[in-house]
Design an enzyme around this catalytic site. Structure first.
Site, mmCIF file in Angstrom:
data_model
loop_
_atom_site.group_PDB
_atom_site.id
_atom_site.type_symbol
_atom_site.label_atom_id
_atom_site.label_comp_id
_atom_site.label_asym_id
_atom_site.label_seq_id
_atom_site.Cartn_x
_atom_site.Cartn_y
_atom_site.Cartn_z
ATOM 1 N N ARG A 11 0.863 -1.177 0.000
ATOM 2 C CA ARG A 11 0.000 0.000 0.000
ATOM 3 C C ARG A 11 0.904 1.233 0.000
ATOM 4 N NH1 ARG A 11 -4.602 0.978 -0.126
ATOM 5 N NH2 ARG A 11 -5.315 -1.097 0.392
ATOM 6 N N GLU A 55 3.455 -5.127 -6.478
ATOM 7 C CA GLU A 55 2.222 -4.430 -6.821
ATOM 8 C C GLU A 55 2.104 -3.236 -5.888
ATOM 9 O OE1 GLU A 55 -1.773 -6.608 -7.046
ATOM 10 O OE2 GLU A 55 -1.731 -5.742 -5.023
ATOM 11 N N HIS A 72 10.696 -6.612 5.787
ATOM 12 C CA HIS A 72 11.446 -5.966 4.714
ATOM 13 C C HIS A 72 11.209 -6.692 3.399
ATOM 14 C CE1 HIS A 72 14.260 -9.222 5.684
ATOM 15 N NE2 HIS A 72 14.847 -9.023 4.517
ATOM 16 N N GLU A 120 15.910 -4.232 1.482
ATOM 17 C CA GLU A 120 17.275 -4.734 1.556
ATOM 18 C C GLU A 120 17.758 -5.007 0.140
ATOM 19 O OE1 GLU A 120 19.691 -8.376 3.717
ATOM 20 O OE2 GLU A 120 17.594 -8.683 3.169
#
Length: 140
Positions: A11, A55, A72, A120
């Site tokens: 989001r 996405e 992460h 990362e």
């Protein structure tokens, strides 16, 4: 039965800013899906990857207020120093590249995307398989 992870949906609060961040990392936009229950969706793919893997879900009525549920996102690069330089050219600062342990260990750095998600960046040592496998966890 075959099961495969398709993508990670993130989001985002500011779609243009997030899209710019991920494009600076090397992603390309391969499609969009407007007006879903999650908001508009922007599908991202890395140039050498045959599949969409990220996405971006954007709904102005539902901005990101907490990124604590995602530890992460890890992204592989073949040249971490060049990736850091490319990000810097786009005004994106990262931690310095550092090995995780010894010379046969990957180089890594961390960066936060515009919404605060931790990303990362990983450069495998020469000769390492593409991606992470069970072999990475076998004790020597």
């Amino acid at each position: 039965m075959t099961v495969r992870t398709l993508l990670v949906g993130l989001r985002v609060t500011d779609l243009d800013r997030s899209r710019g961040f991920y494009q600076a990392l090397g992603y390309i936009v391969v499609g969009t899906v407007p007006d879903t229950p999650f908001g508009s969706l922007t599908m991202l793919q890395l140039p050498d990857d045959p599949f969409v893997t990220v996405e971006l879900a954007h709904d102005p009525a539902r901005p990101v207020t907490d990124t604590g549920g995602l530890n992460h996102l890890a992204i592989q690069t073949d040249d971490l120093h060049a990736t850091i330089a490319t990000l810097a050219a786009h005004g994106i600062q990262t931690d310095p590249a550092r090995p995780t342990a010894g010379p046969d260990e990957p180089l890594v750095t961390m960066v936060r995307d515009p919404d605060g998600y931790l990303v990362e960046l990983v450069q495998w040592p020469e000769g390492h398989a593409v991606g992470m496998t069970a072999e990475d966890f076998r004790s020597g």
